[in-house]
Enzyme design. Structure first.
Site, PDB file in Angstrom:
ATOM      1  N   ASN A 139     -24.909-110.277  76.641  1.00  0.00           N
ATOM      2  CA  ASN A 139     -23.599-110.462  77.237  1.00  0.00           C
ATOM      3  C   ASN A 139     -23.179-109.286  78.118  1.00  0.00           C
ATOM      4  O   ASN A 139     -22.300-109.423  78.960  1.00  0.00           O
ATOM      5  CB  ASN A 139     -22.590-110.658  76.093  1.00  0.00           C
ATOM      6  N   TYR A 222     -22.878-108.235  92.680  1.00  0.00           N
ATOM      7  CA  TYR A 222     -22.604-109.085  91.519  1.00  0.00           C
ATOM      8  C   TYR A 222     -23.275-110.449  91.689  1.00  0.00           C
ATOM      9  O   TYR A 222     -23.945-110.951  90.779  1.00  0.00           O
ATOM     10  CB  TYR A 222     -21.097-109.243  91.340  1.00  0.00           C
ATOM     11  N   LYS A 226     -26.419-111.682  89.414  1.00  0.00           N
ATOM     12  CA  LYS A 226     -26.255-112.843  88.542  1.00  0.00           C
ATOM     13  C   LYS A 226     -27.253-113.950  88.900  1.00  0.00           C
ATOM     14  O   LYS A 226     -27.663-114.718  88.024  1.00  0.00           O
ATOM     15  CB  LYS A 226     -24.822-113.350  88.613  1.00  0.00           C
TER      16      LYS A 226
END
Length: 331
Positions: A139, A222, A226
């Site tokens: 996570n 980001y 991802k």
């Protein structure tokens, strides 16, 4: 680490739209007009499946707050032995202390998952303390290059904060990739080595983002990192199915977490500089738009899917990037 648990870059866009007056149409009183006929009630934040993970050991990275803290607590309440990992030492330790105070079994590992030593140590702690490793929730992740335990100081931190490619710095890019891509790889490598050696299978859930399924404005590192999470998830699912190890990812839009709040503050600061404002095109998921209060996803809603994918109920599921995004990517 901050867990993504947080905003998932979409909240940043929503905040930018709100800050610039470009969010959803507002009524004179400031509230958006109603859209839906009926709101969807979020899952009970205290819901558990008793005994679901009894006797099993899970590593949860990014356990300090947000989704990571909630997932660690729920896994423990469902019987798991928890190894929580975070680079925010005080909050990470507090999160694990709450689990133990509630009668669960948990230990804390302080460290940065961008470092191989931290990832190897978290698995060693699982083995030394509980005898092995069965599950992992990867996570931990960041939205920008600022240490997520630091307060916001936009002017001072600007070189580390998200920006369009032509304005982005090497340091911002490298730090985001260290956590989100290299850190994901190093976490999975340590976990999979142990699971393969044990020979008893396992399950891994990686926390991605809708930024790993679509493009989003203003945060290239980001988005790219991802997308790397999506690729690592699919690659691992192929390689480790023969070992009885399932690997999936969850990919959320705006979720009500500390990272979401922080992202809103940063985007509000960044938006003062102007620019084309492409992030204003789309600021809400289907369910958020239809809700009378325009609510984002709750932490409980995200954690419920994570726990399901880690459980034996999801025995036929692997290699998938689940859009836990309220319909964001559907329309």
């Amino acid at each position: 680490m901050e867990r993504r648990d947080v905003m998932k870059s979409v909240a940043a866009m929503a905040a930018a739209a709100a800050a610039s007056g470009g969010a959803a149409a507002q009524q004179a009183g400031g509230a958006p007009p109603p859209v839906g006929v009926r709101d969807i009630e979020p899952v009970d934040k205290d819901l558990i499946v008793p005994g679901r993970f009894k006797g099993r050991t899970i590593v949860v990275t990014g356990c300090a707050r947000g989704m990571g803290a909630a997932a660690a607590m729920r896994a423990a309440r469902e019987g798991a032995n928890v190894v929580g990992v975070d680079w925010i030492q005080d909050l990470g330790a507090e999160s694990i202390a709450r689990i133990n105070a509630a009668g669960g079994k948990a230990v804390f590992v302080h460290g940065n998952i961008g470092e191989t030593a931290t990832c190897d140590r978290m698995v060693k702690v699982a083995v030394d303390t509980y005898g092995g490793l069965d599950l992992a929730l990867n996570n931990a992740g960041v939205m920008d290059g600022v240490f997520s335990g630091d307060p916001i100081d936009y002017r001072k931190q600007k070189p580390l904060i998200f920006a369009p490619i032509h304005e982005a710095t090497d340091e911002y890019w490298d730090r985001v990739f260290l956590s989100n891509a290299a850190g994901m790889f190093r976490s999975m490598r340590a976990e999979l080595r142990q699971m393969v050696a044990q020979g008893r299978g396992g399950a891994i859930v990686n926390v991605g983002s809708i930024a790993g399924m679509t493009g989003l404005a203003g945060n290239p590192a980001y988005v790219a990192s991802k997308h790397a999470v999506t690729g690592l998830t699919r690659n691992a699912a192929i390689d480790y199915a023969p070992y009885g190890i399932r690997v999936n990812s969850v990919n959320m839009a705006a979720t009500d977490t500390p990272m979401m709040a922080r992202a809103g503050q940063l985007v509000a600061e960044a938006s003062k500089a102007g620019g084309p404002g492409m992030g204003r095109i789309k600021t809400q998921s289907l369910l958020s738009y239809a809700d009378s209060n325009r609510r984002p996803a709750t932490v409980g809603e995200q954690v419920a899917v994570m726990m399901f994918l880690l459980s034996t109920e999801a025995s036929n599921l692997t290699g998938a990037a689940y859009a836990t995004d309220g319909g964001w990517t559907a329309y």
